[in-house]
Structures are given as C-alpha cells and as structure tokens.
Design a protein around this motif. Structure first.
Motif, PDB file in Angstrom:
ATOM      1  N   UNK A 102       0.988  -1.217  -0.070  1.00 50.19           N
ATOM      2  CA  UNK A 102      -0.564   0.181  -0.043  1.00 50.19           C
ATOM      3  C   UNK A 102       0.562   1.094   0.289  1.00 50.19           C
ATOM      4  N   UNK A 103       2.430   1.388   0.574  1.00 57.59           N
ATOM      5  CA  UNK A 103       2.496   2.403   0.340  1.00 57.59           C
ATOM      6  C   UNK A 103       2.975   2.799  -1.014  1.00 57.59           C
ATOM      7  N   UNK A 104       3.480   2.133  -1.471  1.00 62.61           N
ATOM      8  CA  UNK A 104       3.874   1.771  -3.340  1.00 62.61           C
ATOM      9  C   UNK A 104       2.424   2.294  -3.395  1.00 62.61           C
ATOM     10  N   UNK A 105       1.549   1.861  -3.736  1.00 67.83           N
ATOM     11  CA  UNK A 105       0.775   2.056  -4.283  1.00 67.83           C
ATOM     12  C   UNK A 105       0.081   3.557  -4.130  1.00 67.83           C
ATOM     13  N   UNK A 106      -0.354   4.242  -2.774  1.00 64.85           N
ATOM     14  CA  UNK A 106      -0.557   5.531  -2.837  1.00 64.85           C
ATOM     15  C   UNK A 106       0.642   6.111  -3.353  1.00 64.85           C
ATOM     16  N   UNK A 107       2.325   6.179  -3.059  1.00 61.88           N
ATOM     17  CA  UNK A 107       2.987   6.795  -3.611  1.00 61.88           C
ATOM     18  C   UNK A 107       2.615   7.386  -5.467  1.00 61.88           C
ATOM     19  N   UNK A 108       2.656   5.396  -5.206  1.00 63.27           N
ATOM     20  CA  UNK A 108       2.275   4.917  -7.056  1.00 63.27           C
ATOM     21  C   UNK A 108       1.319   6.312  -7.646  1.00 63.27           C
ATOM     22  N   UNK A 109      -0.303   6.362  -6.400  1.00 61.01           N
ATOM     23  CA  UNK A 109      -1.649   7.119  -7.146  1.00 61.01           C
ATOM     24  C   UNK A 109      -0.907   8.703  -7.359  1.00 61.01           C
ATOM     25  N   UNK A 110      -0.600   8.685  -6.333  1.00 59.20           N
ATOM     26  CA  UNK A 110      -0.377  10.475  -6.389  1.00 59.20           C
ATOM     27  C   UNK A 110       0.556  11.139  -7.265  1.00 59.20           C
ATOM     28  N   UNK A 111       1.388   9.502  -7.580  1.00 61.82           N
ATOM     29  CA  UNK A 111       2.559  10.571  -8.642  1.00 61.82           C
ATOM     30  C   UNK A 111       2.112  10.777 -10.358  1.00 61.82           C
ATOM     31  N   UNK A 112       0.645   9.989  -9.873  1.00 61.94           N
ATOM     32  CA  UNK A 112       0.130  10.479 -11.076  1.00 61.94           C
ATOM     33  C   UNK A 112      -0.829   9.113 -12.499  1.00 61.94           C
ATOM     34  N   UNK A 113      -0.019   7.331 -12.094  1.00 58.79           N
ATOM     35  CA  UNK A 113      -0.225   6.406 -12.056  1.00 58.79           C
ATOM     36  C   UNK A 113      -1.399   6.428 -12.361  1.00 58.79           C
ATOM     37  N   UNK A 114      -1.494   5.213 -13.216  1.00 60.87           N
ATOM     38  CA  UNK A 114      -3.529   5.792 -13.580  1.00 60.87           C
ATOM     39  C   UNK A 114      -3.910   4.341 -12.970  1.00 60.87           C
ATOM     40  N   UNK A 115      -2.706   3.285 -13.654  1.00 58.29           N
ATOM     41  CA  UNK A 115      -3.499   2.206 -13.512  1.00 58.29           C
ATOM     42  C   UNK A 115      -3.021   1.037 -11.939  1.00 58.29           C
ATOM     43  N   UNK A 116      -3.129   1.762 -10.874  1.00 57.77           N
ATOM     44  CA  UNK A 116      -2.679   1.436  -9.480  1.00 57.77           C
ATOM     45  C   UNK A 116      -3.737   0.730  -8.827  1.00 57.77           C
ATOM     46  N   UNK A 117      -3.996  -0.776  -8.627  1.00 59.51           N
ATOM     47  CA  UNK A 117      -4.621  -1.983  -7.567  1.00 59.51           C
ATOM     48  C   UNK A 117      -4.318  -2.142  -6.893  1.00 59.51           C
ATOM     49  N   UNK A 118      -5.109  -2.463  -5.605  1.00 59.63           N
ATOM     50  CA  UNK A 118      -5.143  -3.040  -4.946  1.00 59.63           C
ATOM     51  C   UNK A 118      -5.408  -4.466  -5.068  1.00 59.63           C
ATOM     52  N   UNK A 119      -5.199  -6.034  -4.598  1.00 61.31           N
ATOM     53  CA  UNK A 119      -5.836  -6.980  -4.582  1.00 61.31           C
ATOM     54  C   UNK A 119      -4.711  -7.911  -4.351  1.00 61.31           C
ATOM     55  N   UNK A 120      -5.500  -9.071  -4.340  1.00 66.69           N
ATOM     56  CA  UNK A 120      -4.319 -10.486  -3.774  1.00 66.69           C
ATOM     57  C   UNK A 120      -2.651 -10.424  -4.947  1.00 66.69           C
ATOM     58  N   UNK A 121      -1.983 -11.099  -3.934  1.00 61.87           N
ATOM     59  CA  UNK A 121      -0.731 -11.386  -4.612  1.00 61.87           C
ATOM     60  C   UNK A 121      -0.128 -12.340  -4.681  1.00 61.87           C
ATOM     61  N   UNK A 122       1.050 -12.430  -5.352  1.00 56.78           N
ATOM     62  CA  UNK A 122       1.336 -14.553  -5.738  1.00 56.78           C
ATOM     63  C   UNK A 122       1.201 -15.067  -4.208  1.00 56.78           C
TER      64      UNK A 122
END
Length: 259
Positions: A102-122
């Motif tokens: 979530x730290x990365x998801x937050x920072x990516x979306x703040x930086x304008x990255x448009x395809x950021x998803x919260x969901x299952x991992x390997x």
C-alpha cells in the motif's frame, strides 16, 4: 502479456512461482525477479536491491505489469525514492498488491500513475482458496477493472503510517476502504483515532470497513466490535460511514482500482 513479480518487502517462498505459473499456464508470462528470493535480515534483500528490482521492471518496455510478491514490511522504506526513478514507460503499466505494498500504491497514484490496483498477490496462493485469489488477480492484470467511483483501499496500519508523508495521496471525495489483520481491538481503535483525526481523511467521501480478522483476544476485553469502533470514529470525525468493503487479508480479497 508479460507480468513481472518483485518483492518490495519480504522474501517470497520458493514454492510459489511454480504454483502460480501452473495456474496461469498460457494466459500470461509470469517472470519472478531473482530479488524475490533474497534475504537480508527481515527483508527480501537490502533496501537498494529491492528498490533497484522494482525500478528495473517498471522501466522495462518489455514488461506490461508489475505484481508485488507479498506483504510483510519494507515497501515504505523504498517507496519515495523508487517512484522518483520511474520514467514514462513505467506510467503505462498496471501495478497490483495490497498490505505493505500500500505504501507503493499510494505513492504511485499520487504521482499520477493511472493503473494502480489493490488486490491479491502471488503469495496468496498458499491460502485456502488461494488459487481463486491469484486467478482473480491475473484477470485484473490482463484487463484492469473500471472504477465506478473515486476510491482507495488500504491496510489500516499502512494507511496510518503513510499519513503526513511525501507519498500521501489526495483523499478528497474518495471512498476509503480499510482492512486489518491480527490487531487487537484497542490498537484498531487507536489507529482509527489517528486516521480520522487527519484533515486530509476528513475530506474523503466516506469510510468503508473491510475484514479485520482475526482480532486477538485481550484482557480485559475492549468491549466493542470492530465495526462499532469504525462507526464511533466516523461519527466523531463527521466522516460518512459507507458500510462494509470486500477486502481483507484472505483469499476473498477483492480487486479495487485506485481512482
């Protein structure tokens, strides 16, 4: 489609890649970066190695999506510096993870990255029902869902920790989903006090409560269920309580697109 897996937090168990590849088969090419299997104290390699692996795959034109391997702790140590190194190619990719990612998801979306998803991992393939979770994640990486409203989804501990930092995104007008795992009720209460006291959070459209199981027993008992705690702090802070969210540290964890 080529999906790269990196581990910004903890080491990925050795058996996961074969199980994930067998499940995905011909749907996509899954590439597990060697960094996923490093160990350095608590982490999947030193900070700089974890950061470099993420930057490498994100900036690689041959990679279509970046999938975070697992949760744990460590992504916050590299999020700000890693995102600052990402170029235009990285902005075209889909990013998927949850929990400490979530730290990365937050920072990516703040930086304008448009395809950021919260969901299952390997790593979720090891859970009961984990194959369905991983398959659902791959579906989302192949065709990212369309969000029907402005929304975010975070683990509560991660959310509480990133507030006030350089990677804090804009919560204004967004439905904010939270989930937690293995935290005592009094700690959830404490974090919700902190989160709902933030002016930035009070600009959200409202709060939704995901699953917070299991909640360890405490002596004395806190005396309130988690939903009652969430309702209490929403009322105190004049944040609309929007009901339950289908997210959590489990195989039923839904994919939520940041928007």
């Amino acid at each position: 489609m080529k999906i790269a897996v990196v581990a910004p937090s903890n080491r990925l168990p050795d058996e996961v890649p074969d199980r994930v590849r067998a499940l995905v088969r011909d749907r996509a090419e899954i590439v597990f970066h060697p960094q996923c299997f490093l160990s350095s104290g608590h982490f999947a390699g030193p900070d700089q190695m974890r950061e470099n692996a993420l930057v490498e795959v994100a900036n690689d034109p041959a990679i279509d999506a970046v999938w975070f391997a697992r949760g744990g702790y460590g992504a916050g140590r590299i999020a700000e510096t890693a995102i600052a190194r990402l170029g235009d190619v990285a902005r075209e990719k889909t990013y998927l993870g949850y929990s400490d990612a979530g730290f990365l998801l937050a920072g990516l979306h703040k930086a304008g990255f448009g395809r950021v998803l919260h969901g299952p991992m390997p790593a979720d393939i090891r859970r009961i029902g984990g194959e369905a979770a991983v398959s659902r994640a791959v579906d989302a990486l192949l065709a990212p869902p369309v969000a029907d409203r402005p929304q975010y989804a975070f683990n509560l501990t991660v959310l509480s920790s990133l507030l006030g930092t350089a990677i804090e995104p804009d919560f204004s007008g967004r439905a904010l989903m939270i989930e937690e795992v293995d935290e005592h009720a009094y700690r959830i209460d404490r974090m919700l006090f902190h989160v709902t006291s933030q002016p930035a959070i009070r600009r959200a459209a409202g709060l939704m409560l995901g699953r917070c199981d299991p909640v360890p027993d405490n002596d004395p008992d806190f005396g309130e269920e988690v939903e009652a705690i969430a309702r209490y702090w929403c009322a105190r802070s004049h944040i609309p309580y929007l009901g339950r969210a289908d997210i959590g540290h489990d195989a039923d964890n839904a994919v939520v697109r940041f928007s």
